[in-house]
Design a protein around this motif. Structure first.
Motif, mmCIF file in Angstrom:
data_model
loop_
_atom_site.group_PDB
_atom_site.id
_atom_site.type_symbol
_atom_site.label_atom_id
_atom_site.label_comp_id
_atom_site.label_asym_id
_atom_site.label_seq_id
_atom_site.Cartn_x
_atom_site.Cartn_y
_atom_site.Cartn_z
ATOM 1 N N UNK A 148 0.787 -1.223 0.000
ATOM 2 C CA UNK A 148 0.000 0.000 0.000
ATOM 3 C C UNK A 148 0.817 1.268 0.000
ATOM 4 N N UNK A 149 2.116 1.141 0.255
ATOM 5 C CA UNK A 149 2.982 2.312 0.236
ATOM 6 C C UNK A 149 3.316 2.749 -1.175
ATOM 7 N N UNK A 150 4.260 3.648 -1.303
ATOM 8 C CA UNK A 150 4.654 4.182 -2.602
ATOM 9 C C UNK A 150 5.630 3.225 -3.284
ATOM 10 N N UNK A 151 5.328 2.864 -4.518
ATOM 11 C CA UNK A 151 6.230 2.063 -5.341
ATOM 12 C C UNK A 151 7.102 3.029 -6.132
ATOM 13 N N UNK A 152 8.372 3.085 -5.792
ATOM 14 C CA UNK A 152 9.266 4.061 -6.407
ATOM 15 C C UNK A 152 9.964 3.527 -7.656
ATOM 16 N N UNK A 153 9.499 2.387 -8.151
ATOM 17 C CA UNK A 153 10.080 1.793 -9.356
ATOM 18 C C UNK A 153 9.062 1.635 -10.488
ATOM 19 N N UNK A 154 7.850 1.219 -10.159
ATOM 20 C CA UNK A 154 6.873 0.875 -11.194
ATOM 21 C C UNK A 154 6.329 2.122 -11.895
ATOM 22 N N UNK A 155 6.153 2.049 -13.210
ATOM 23 C CA UNK A 155 5.503 3.163 -13.924
ATOM 24 C C UNK A 155 4.013 3.211 -13.601
ATOM 25 N N UNK A 156 3.403 4.336 -13.918
ATOM 26 C CA UNK A 156 1.973 4.536 -13.718
ATOM 27 C C UNK A 156 1.338 4.770 -15.088
ATOM 28 N N UNK A 157 0.234 4.093 -15.357
ATOM 29 C CA UNK A 157 -0.503 4.296 -16.602
ATOM 30 C C UNK A 157 -1.857 4.894 -16.244
ATOM 31 N N UNK A 158 -2.151 6.065 -16.796
ATOM 32 C CA UNK A 158 -3.381 6.783 -16.450
ATOM 33 C C UNK A 158 -4.094 7.235 -17.722
ATOM 34 N N UNK A 159 -5.436 7.249 -17.705
ATOM 35 C CA UNK A 159 -6.188 7.791 -18.842
ATOM 36 C C UNK A 159 -6.203 9.319 -18.790
ATOM 37 N N UNK A 160 -5.865 9.943 -19.900
ATOM 38 C CA UNK A 160 -5.940 11.399 -20.008
ATOM 39 C C UNK A 160 -6.854 11.730 -21.182
ATOM 40 N N UNK A 161 -8.074 12.106 -20.870
ATOM 41 C CA UNK A 161 -9.078 12.408 -21.897
ATOM 42 C C UNK A 161 -9.195 11.272 -22.907
ATOM 43 N N UNK A 162 -9.252 10.050 -22.388
ATOM 44 C CA UNK A 162 -9.464 8.877 -23.226
ATOM 45 C C UNK A 162 -8.205 8.284 -23.825
ATOM 46 N N UNK A 163 -7.050 8.911 -23.626
ATOM 47 C CA UNK A 163 -5.782 8.414 -24.158
ATOM 48 C C UNK A 163 -4.922 7.930 -23.001
ATOM 49 N N UNK A 164 -4.439 6.694 -23.063
ATOM 50 C CA UNK A 164 -3.614 6.148 -21.995
ATOM 51 C C UNK A 164 -2.201 6.728 -22.084
ATOM 52 N N UNK A 165 -1.706 7.165 -20.940
ATOM 53 C CA UNK A 165 -0.349 7.719 -20.896
ATOM 54 C C UNK A 165 0.455 7.018 -19.812
ATOM 55 N N UNK A 166 1.685 6.717 -20.132
ATOM 56 C CA UNK A 166 2.599 6.047 -19.205
ATOM 57 C C UNK A 166 3.542 7.074 -18.614
ATOM 58 N N UNK A 167 3.627 7.071 -17.292
ATOM 59 C CA UNK A 167 4.487 8.009 -16.567
ATOM 60 C C UNK A 167 5.416 7.198 -15.682
ATOM 61 N N UNK A 168 6.714 7.471 -15.756
ATOM 62 C CA UNK A 168 7.651 6.787 -14.879
ATOM 63 C C UNK A 168 7.351 7.104 -13.419
ATOM 64 N N UNK A 169 7.777 6.240 -12.522
ATOM 65 C CA UNK A 169 7.577 6.473 -11.091
ATOM 66 C C UNK A 169 8.149 7.832 -10.699
ATOM 67 N N UNK A 170 7.310 8.650 -10.077
ATOM 68 C CA UNK A 170 7.744 9.985 -9.692
ATOM 69 C C UNK A 170 7.765 10.976 -10.832
ATOM 70 N N UNK A 171 7.273 10.569 -12.000
ATOM 71 C CA UNK A 171 7.218 11.468 -13.145
ATOM 72 C C UNK A 171 6.145 12.524 -12.979
#
Length: 227
Positions: free
Chosen positions: A132-155
């Protein structure tokens, strides 16, 4: 925070919100005395914690760490178990230039964060680790207005006016305005600020108010004592 400072921030925030053509509901303009007079008719406002919210997260430095919010509508968290009822919420917020809303996540709430105007909205992102804590290695994938974007950890995800991002439960995030103050819209699952804000550091969600003058408007955190 001193009440006089809260009153000053409220007046500035009201003007900023309205400068973008955003019309607040009528109760936004009610004085504390008017809210007291109407107390028998406003359970829907008080129980859902609709209204003004200003926090410095207990740090005493609103310019550097804080957030200005107005909750426009909100359902009842108890309805989530049945999946029926008003299961959504809406806020309008102001993130000032270089003013950080500190790293946190939600266990229940999914939210769309929308840049409604002003500067760029910068959002620092982390995934949750298995504990449940912060994963400082894994990327994050989030939807931005219907387009998936990949952000590095801490990006840093930067949203221009009109752009938005969907943050699902468990996504760690901090945000701030860049270049100018930012008007932010939030559309989300039912909002529970009393129990569904999990901060990376042990900080307070609501500020302690030092009463050096009468309130211009009541904050949602004032309702238990004033109403």
């Amino acid at each position: 925070m001193k009440r006089s400072r809260v009153n000053e921030i409220l007046r500035e925030g009201e003007a900023f919100i309205r400068s973008f053509g955003y019309a607040l509901p009528p109760f936004a303009d009610w004085t504390p005395d008017e809210m007291k007079r109407r107390r028998g008719d406003i359970d829907g406002i008080v129980d859902a914690r609709l209204g003004w919210d200003i926090t410095d997260y207990g740090a005493g430095d609103f310019a550097r760490r804080g957030l200005f919010l107005f909750t426009v509508r909100n359902g009842d968290p108890a309805d989530l178990a049945s999946g029926r009822g008003m299961l959504y919420a809406e806020k309008i917020m102001i993130s000032r230039r270089e003013q950080v809303a500190p790293m946190h996540k939600h266990a229940v709430k999914a939210e769309d964060i929308i840049n409604r105007g002003g500067g760029a909205l910068c959002i620092e992102l982390f995934a949750s680790a298995p504990d449940g804590g912060i994963d400082r290695e894994a990327p994050v994938v989030v939807p931005t207005d219907g387009v998936m974007r990949r952000v590095d950890a801490g990006g840093i995800l930067r949203l221009a006016p009109g752009e938005s991002v969907t943050l699902l439960p468990g996504v760690w995030h901090a945000f701030w305005g860049e270049g100018k103050d930012v008007l932010i819209g939030e559309v989300s699952t039912v909002n529970d600020d009393l129990s569904d804000n999990i901060f990376a550091d042990p900080i307070a969600r609501f500020s302690q108010i030092e009463e050096d003058e009468m309130p211009h408007r009541l904050l949602v955190s004032d309702y238990p004592a004033w109403l």
